[in-house]
Design an enzyme around this catalytic site. Structure first.
Site, short mmCIF file in Angstrom:
data_model
loop_
_atom_site.label_atom_id
_atom_site.label_comp_id
_atom_site.label_asym_id
_atom_site.label_seq_id
_atom_site.Cartn_x
_atom_site.Cartn_y
_atom_site.Cartn_z
N ARG A 51 0.80 -1.24 0.00
CA ARG A 51 0.00 0.00 0.00
C ARG A 51 0.82 1.28 0.00
O ARG A 51 0.55 2.21 -0.76
CB ARG A 51 -0.90 0.06 1.26
CG ARG A 51 -2.18 -0.65 1.16
CD ARG A 51 -2.52 -1.22 2.52
NE ARG A 51 -1.52 -2.23 2.83
CZ ARG A 51 -1.63 -3.50 2.44
NH1 ARG A 51 -2.68 -3.89 1.81
NH2 ARG A 51 -0.67 -4.38 2.70
N THR A 52 1.81 1.34 0.89
CA THR A 52 2.51 2.62 1.06
C THR A 52 3.24 2.99 -0.22
O THR A 52 3.12 4.11 -0.73
CB THR A 52 3.48 2.53 2.24
OG1 THR A 52 2.76 2.03 3.37
CG2 THR A 52 4.07 3.88 2.58
N LYS A 80 25.74 -4.64 -2.39
CA LYS A 80 27.20 -4.69 -2.56
C LYS A 80 27.91 -4.06 -1.37
O LYS A 80 29.13 -3.94 -1.37
CB LYS A 80 27.61 -3.94 -3.83
CG LYS A 80 26.98 -4.44 -5.10
CD LYS A 80 27.37 -3.52 -6.26
CE LYS A 80 26.45 -3.69 -7.44
NZ LYS A 80 26.52 -2.54 -8.35
N ARG A 101 11.37 3.75 3.22
CA ARG A 101 11.00 2.82 4.30
C ARG A 101 12.25 2.03 4.64
O ARG A 101 12.96 1.55 3.74
CB ARG A 101 9.88 1.88 3.86
CG ARG A 101 9.67 0.73 4.85
CD ARG A 101 8.46 -0.08 4.53
NE ARG A 101 7.23 0.65 4.82
CZ ARG A 101 6.02 0.12 4.77
NH1 ARG A 101 5.88 -1.16 4.44
NH2 ARG A 101 4.95 0.85 5.03
N HIS A 129 5.16 5.80 11.47
CA HIS A 129 4.68 5.67 10.10
C HIS A 129 3.75 6.87 9.85
O HIS A 129 2.53 6.73 9.78
CB HIS A 129 3.92 4.34 9.97
CG HIS A 129 3.65 3.88 8.57
ND1 HIS A 129 3.82 4.68 7.46
CD2 HIS A 129 3.20 2.68 8.11
CE1 HIS A 129 3.49 3.99 6.37
NE2 HIS A 129 3.11 2.78 6.74
#
Ligand code: CP
Length: 307
Positions: A51-52, A80, A101, A129
């Site tokens: 969703r986000t 890496k 995120r 959030h």
């Protein structure tokens, strides 16, 4: 730090929150335009999301901007050994704003310290959030007609659930009564309990998701037990299915009560609730597009009401 960044819900005051809600309402009425024409938004997701990420990207696309980024850090040079600092500095060369995120608490705050490009926190570990909170507040406002004086019941993983932490911080402006329903292992962290004490906010802690609690609620905010935050999988197994909302449990609840959930759900809401008019979690997720349009335009210094 760029002052347009949006890292924690407490970065903004009550009036700024109300302004963002007004902006969200504007975008629900006008979701499509070209006001981000020529702007590039980076979405860096070091943790999974449906969703986000997709609602941020939809928000940009509907406003005529362009999106770059990754949804799986293993396909980026992080795999890496590139540091978060270097990644943020590199992406700052390409984008006008970074939505990120990360699994580490404080990662978004850290990012603001290594770049002048605005950072929007799309979830940092178990911390906060804030963009979810804006869409949660908007959903509450739309369904209840007000934010003041509501009984908000939060159920499930109140320890690791970043959405309930941000929601508590935002709702504290609006004289709520909180019911916190959780197992002792997953109770609301002490810092948030102390904040309620300090600010004179009424709250009650329960281990039982009882009829009394359900029937007194204006909003029931269900949460998933956050398996990815547990170091002991046995503990997760023990608590994962403690609270499931079933349709019959809503008999006797207020006609105006609405069930929210940030999603994804696992077993917290039985599918027999989905057709109940009190279920609002799918519409809640839809509101995410408009809330994120509001956040992005604010961070970029664009006022759609003045164009
Ligand atoms: N509510 C939420 O953050 O959902 P995603 O993890 O799918 O982005």
């Amino acid at each position: 730090m760029n002052s347009s960044s949006f890292v924690a819900i407490d970065d903004i005051n009550k009036q700024e929150l109300l302004d963002l809600l007004e902006r969200t309402r504007y975008f629900e009425e006008h979701p499509n335009s070209k006001i981000l024409d020529g702007r590039v938004v980076a979405t860096l997701f070091f943790e999974p999301s449906t969703r986000t990420r997709l609602s941020f990207e939809t928000a940009v696309n509907r406003l005529g901007g362009r999106v770059i980024g990754f949804s799986d850090a293993s396909t980026s040079s992080t795999s890496k050994g590139e540091t978060l600092k270097d990644t943020i500095k590199m992406v700052s060369n390409y984008a006008d704003i970074i939505v990120m995120r990360h699994f580490l608490e404080g990662a978004a705050q850290y990012a603001t310290e290594v770049t002048d490009v605005p950072i929007v926190n799309a979830g940092d570990g178990a911390n906060q959030h804030p963009s979810q909170t804006l869409l949660d507040l908007y959903s509450i406002l739309k369904t209840q007609g007000r934010l003041e004086g509501l009984v908000i019941t939060m159920v499930g993983d109140l320890k690791y659930g970043r959405t309930v932490h941000s929601l508590l911080m935002a709702m504290r402006h609006f004289k709520p009564v909180f019911n916190f329903v959780s197992s002792p292992e997953l109770r609301m962290p002490e810092e948030y309990i102390r904040l309620c004490d300090r600010e004179g906010i009424e709250y009650h802690e329960y281990t039982d998701f009882s009829k009394e609690v359900i029937d007194s609620s204006d909003i029931i905010y269900m949460t998933r037990v956050q398996r990815e935050r547990f170091s002991d999988i046995m503990e997760y197994e023990r608590v994962k299915n403690l609270y499931t909302l079933r349709n019959a449990m809503l008999d006797g609840s207020k006609p105006t009560v609405r069930i929210l959930h940030p999603l994804p759900r696992v077993n917290e809401i039985n599918t027999d609730v989905d057709d109940n008019p009190k279920a609002y979690y799918f519409e809640q997720a839809r509101n995410g597009v408009f809330a994120r349009q509001a956040i992005l335009t604010r961070a970029l210094g664009i006022d759609p009401l003045k164009l």
